[in-house]
Every structure is written in structure tokens, then in C-alpha cells.
Motif scaffolding. Structure first.
Motif, PDB file in Angstrom:
ATOM      1  N   VAL A 195       0.867  -1.179   0.000  1.00 28.15           N
ATOM      2  CA  VAL A 195       0.000   0.000   0.000  1.00 28.15           C
ATOM      3  C   VAL A 195       0.904   1.229   0.000  1.00 28.15           C
ATOM      4  O   VAL A 195       1.512   1.560   1.018  1.00 28.15           O
ATOM      5  N   PRO A 196       1.048   1.904  -1.154  1.00 27.91           N
ATOM      6  CA  PRO A 196       1.987   3.027  -1.254  1.00 27.91           C
ATOM      7  C   PRO A 196       1.509   4.254  -0.493  1.00 27.91           C
ATOM      8  O   PRO A 196       0.347   4.363  -0.100  1.00 27.91           O
ATOM      9  N   GLN A 197       2.443   5.162  -0.314  1.00 27.77           N
ATOM     10  CA  GLN A 197       2.128   6.397   0.404  1.00 27.77           C
ATOM     11  C   GLN A 197       1.124   7.246  -0.375  1.00 27.77           C
ATOM     12  O   GLN A 197       0.194   7.814   0.203  1.00 27.77           O
ATOM     13  N   ASP A 198       1.293   7.321  -1.679  1.00 25.76           N
ATOM     14  CA  ASP A 198       0.375   8.099  -2.512  1.00 25.76           C
ATOM     15  C   ASP A 198      -0.856   7.263  -2.854  1.00 25.76           C
ATOM     16  O   ASP A 198      -0.757   6.058  -3.085  1.00 25.76           O
TER      17      ASP A 198
ATOM     18  N   ARG B 291     -10.572   6.179   0.616  1.00 23.77           N
ATOM     19  CA  ARG B 291      -9.636   5.778  -0.437  1.00 23.77           C
ATOM     20  C   ARG B 291      -8.472   4.986   0.155  1.00 23.77           C
ATOM     21  O   ARG B 291      -8.008   4.014  -0.439  1.00 23.77           O
ATOM     22  N   ARG B 292      -7.994   5.436   1.320  1.00 27.96           N
ATOM     23  CA  ARG B 292      -6.899   4.724   1.964  1.00 27.96           C
ATOM     24  C   ARG B 292      -7.327   3.311   2.356  1.00 27.96           C
ATOM     25  O   ARG B 292      -6.573   2.350   2.207  1.00 27.96           O
ATOM     26  N   ARG B 293      -8.560   3.173   2.855  1.00 27.05           N
ATOM     27  CA  ARG B 293      -9.061   1.846   3.208  1.00 27.05           C
ATOM     28  C   ARG B 293      -9.185   0.954   1.973  1.00 27.05           C
ATOM     29  O   ARG B 293      -8.910  -0.251   2.030  1.00 27.05           O
ATOM     30  N   LEU B 294      -9.573   1.549   0.837  1.00 27.28           N
ATOM     31  CA  LEU B 294      -9.643   0.784  -0.405  1.00 27.28           C
ATOM     32  C   LEU B 294      -8.248   0.341  -0.843  1.00 27.28           C
ATOM     33  O   LEU B 294      -8.072  -0.771  -1.355  1.00 27.28           O
ATOM     34  N   GLU B 295      -7.248   1.205  -0.631  1.00 23.07           N
ATOM     35  CA  GLU B 295      -5.862   0.829  -0.926  1.00 23.07           C
ATOM     36  C   GLU B 295      -5.458  -0.404  -0.109  1.00 23.07           C
ATOM     37  O   GLU B 295      -4.811  -1.322  -0.616  1.00 23.07           O
ATOM     38  N   ILE B 296      -5.838  -0.411   1.173  1.00 22.32           N
ATOM     39  CA  ILE B 296      -5.512  -1.544   2.038  1.00 22.32           C
ATOM     40  C   ILE B 296      -6.206  -2.811   1.543  1.00 22.32           C
ATOM     41  O   ILE B 296      -5.608  -3.892   1.502  1.00 22.32           O
TER      42      ILE B 296
ATOM     43  N   ARG C 124      -7.621   9.178  10.514  1.00 25.56           N
ATOM     44  CA  ARG C 124      -6.386   8.520  10.952  1.00 25.56           C
ATOM     45  C   ARG C 124      -6.684   7.445  11.990  1.00 25.56           C
ATOM     46  O   ARG C 124      -6.183   6.325  11.902  1.00 25.56           O
ATOM     47  N   LYS C 125      -7.533   7.774  12.958  1.00 25.89           N
ATOM     48  CA  LYS C 125      -7.875   6.789  13.986  1.00 25.89           C
ATOM     49  C   LYS C 125      -8.670   5.630  13.398  1.00 25.89           C
ATOM     50  O   LYS C 125      -8.564   4.491  13.867  1.00 25.89           O
ATOM     51  N   SER C 126      -9.449   5.899  12.372  1.00 22.89           N
ATOM     52  CA  SER C 126     -10.179   4.828  11.690  1.00 22.89           C
ATOM     53  C   SER C 126      -9.205   3.852  11.034  1.00 22.89           C
ATOM     54  O   SER C 126      -9.387   2.629  11.109  1.00 22.89           O
ATOM     55  N   ILE C 127      -8.145   4.391  10.408  1.00 26.20           N
ATOM     56  CA  ILE C 127      -7.126   3.539   9.791  1.00 26.20           C
ATOM     57  C   ILE C 127      -6.424   2.713  10.869  1.00 26.20           C
ATOM     58  O   ILE C 127      -6.149   1.523  10.675  1.00 26.20           O
TER      59      ILE C 127
END
Length: 343
Positions: A88-91, A148-153, A178-181
Motif C-alpha cells: 500500500v503506497p504512500q500516494d 480511499r486509503r481503506r480501499l488501498e488496504i 487517521r484513527k479509523s485507519i
């Protein structure tokens, strides 16, 4: 669970990456055990992302190597490594023009997961895991940063990896997202405990302290400390006395010149806050007030606390992460000014 009989999901041997005279990662050695969340803590440019890219074969090391699952070498077995590593990249790289489901369908086709019921069930399972089941057919361009970050994961987990690489998983997110992640990372650890590990890079102290079983502090490509968050804080010992003053830099310089019999380290945390690392805060407090009085430093307030990861980072590197970020910004500004003058 004893660490002695757990599988090494990752084991590096003098892992190094160099571009010309710049050494981005300098002979790094560490192991990650199954069931572990292993954190890379360091500022921008410390070598975190470069290390992660070498582990998932996006970059070849200049020297050294790493083994995944005690079997696959990143140089000799790159195809096998890619099959068992999720990245999972930073971008954010998910396609906003596609739905969440379509993004995972595309990822599945890239990894050769055959069409059919099994693929559909796996995609559905991943979407539910990151709580996007009800938004599966929604366009990603309408998603928040956290979604979107969760979809990346979810995309990184689609191949059922034994190693999940999370590069700054909560960067750019608001505190709630952030806390959700953080919650989802903990969920992954509980769900895939056996023969699974997570390596995450971060420059958020609280994130590393809350999530990681062990942390490697990396600075200028070198691991300067590696242990559990609790042990890292215990190793530097003592306590930290924070004082609020009118001129932080002046106060810090004054205390740095004082007798070191009770002062271990002094650091200016901000324009008006100074942290003084001591063996015992209670006995040091009156001495600090005395030094302040003799040097005409008005202490507005004082706090005594146990060491934090921020203090550990300062202890081993001599800088706060904020200092490092400021140095990077200053460097960019200098380069921009030079460029403008040359036009």
C-alpha cells in the motif's frame, strides 16, 4: 506467544541502496516475526520508503538482500516475493473513475486471480473488511481520503499476502480518518495473526506507539534503535521536565551550558517550550528553577513526565521530527531560490 519459534516473515541482511554518493539505506538488518506489526519511525528522507520498495522488489538493493517467509530472496525470487507481499503506497493510487469493486476487479486481473465465484467472494470479503461493502459500487472519486486509503488496504490484501507493507498509511488524513485507519490495522492483525505480518512506516509518534509491537528508528538510512515502544522508552531512562518560557532557544542554550551532573539532555521543542531530560524530575525541579532564576529566565509553567517516543527519537538522533521536516522545507526553499537566481 514466544518469539523463538515464530517464522521470520522478513529478514534483511545488510540491505543497502545507494544513488551515486547518496546512501539512502545503509546496511540495514532487522527481522519481522509472524503476527507482528513492525514500525519504521523516521522523518521524510530517512530511508523508510526506499526500504519498503526494496522488500516488494520495486527497487533492487545496491548491496545486501532480504528473505521473505524464510524462503524467497528479493533478488533471486522476485516473482514469488510479489505473490506473497501486499503493498500500500504512500500516494493514493486507486482509480477515481472506477467504482471500489472495479478497482479490486482490476487488481485481481493483474495478479491472475481467475474470474468466477471465488474472485467475487474475495472482493466482497475485502470490501466488508475495510467497511466499504455498502459503497462497493460507488465511484471512488466521490470517496473521502480515509475511504480511499481503506480501499488501498483492501487492494493490498486481495492477494492474501503473508506480508503487508503500509507506507505512511495515515499521511494526509484528518485525525478522525487517521484513527479509523488505526482501527483497521489492528483488525488486520487480529484476523490474520498466523503467518502474516505488517511493516508500516510512519513519522507519527502516536501512531507508532499505539500500533507497533516493535519499532525501528531510522535516521539518514541507518537504524539507530530497535525494540518495543515500552523498552525504547525505558532504555533512555529518567524523566523529562518540560518548561514553558518566553524565549525557548535562549533558555535551551543556557541549560545546555549548565552542570551536567543532573541534566542528561536539553532540547528546544518550540519557541516557548524546552524539554530537559533528567534522572529524577522531582529532585531536578528546584535545581531547574534555581538555574532559571540566576539566568533571568521566567518559567511560566513546568511539567514532569515519563519519556515518550519523541524523547527517544531526540535521544538517538539529536533532533525532533519537526526539526527534520523544517530542514527539508529549508532545503527545498534554498534550491528554489538558486534556481530562480539562475533564470
Amino acid at each position: 506467544m514466544s518469539s523463538d519459534n515464530r517464522m521470520n516473515i522478513v529478514k534483511t541482511k545488510n540491505l543497502t541502496k545507494q544513488w551515486g554518493n547518496i546512501v539512502a539505506v545503509d546496511h540495514v538488518n532487522f527481522e519481522i516475526k509472524e503476527g507482528e506489526i513492525f514500525g519504521f519511525l523516521g522523518p521524510n528522507g530517512a530511508g523508510k520508503t526506499t526500504t519498503i520498495k526494496m522488500l516488494c522488489t520495486l527497487l533492487n538493493p545496491t548491496d545486501g538482500t532480504a528473505t521473505i517467509a524464510e524462503e524467497f530472496d528479493i533478488l533471486q525470487d522476485p516473482a514469488e516475493v510479489r505473490r506473497c507481499v501486499g503493498y500500500v503506497p504512500q500516494d493514493i493510487t486507486v482509480d477515481g473513475r472506477l467504482t471500489a469493486r472495479e478497482n479490486l476487479e482490476f487488481q485481481a486481473s493483474l495478479y491472475g486471480i481467475p474470474r468466477g465465484k471465488e474472485r467475487e467472494e474475495k472482493i466482497e470479503q475485502m470490501l466488508k473488511l475495510v467497511e466499504l461493502g455498502q459503497r462497493a459500487d460507488g465511484l471512488v472519486e466521490m470517496f473521502s481520503g480515509g475511504m480511499r486509503r481503506r480501499l488501498e488496504i483492501a487492494r493490498g490484501l486481495l492477494v492474501e499476502p503473508i506480508l503487508l507493507l503500509l507506507d505512511e498509511p495515515s499521511v494526509g488524513l484528518d485525525p478522525v480518518s487517521r484513527k479509523s485507519i488505526w482501527g483497521h490495522v489492528n483488525k488486520l492483525k487480529k484476523k490474520y495473526r498466523d503467518k502474516f505480518a505488517i511493516l508500516m512506516s510512519t513519522h507519527y509518534m502516536e501512531e507508532a506507539d499505539r500500533l507497533c509491537d516493535r519499532i525501528a528508528i531510522i535516521d539518514r538510512g541507518v537504524i539507530v534503535a530497535l525494540d518495543t515502544p515500552k523498552n525504547l522508552k525505558r532504555k533512555i531512562g529518567g524523566q523529562v521536565v518540560e518548561i514553558d518560557v518566553e524565549k525557548g532557544r535562549r533558555a535551551a542554550k543556557r541549560f545546555e551550558k549548565e552542570d551536567k551532573s543532573f541534566i542528561i539532555n536539553v532540547k528546544e521543542l518550540s519557541d516557548q517550550t524546552v524539554a530537559i531530560e533528567v534522572n529524577d524530575g522531582e529532585s531536578a525541579a528546584p535545581k531547574i528553577f534555581k538555574i532559571a532564576s540566576e539566568n533571568k529566565i521566567d518559567i511560566k509553567s513546568m511539567r514532569i513526565r515519563e519519556p515518550s517516543l519523541e524523547d527517544v527519537f531526540i535521544h538517538y538522533t539529536g533532533k525532533t521530527l519537526r526539526d527534520e521536516d523544517t530542514d527539508l522545507i529549508s532545503f527545498v526553499r534554498r534550491q528554489f531560490s538558486k534556481r530562480m537566481r539562475s533564470l
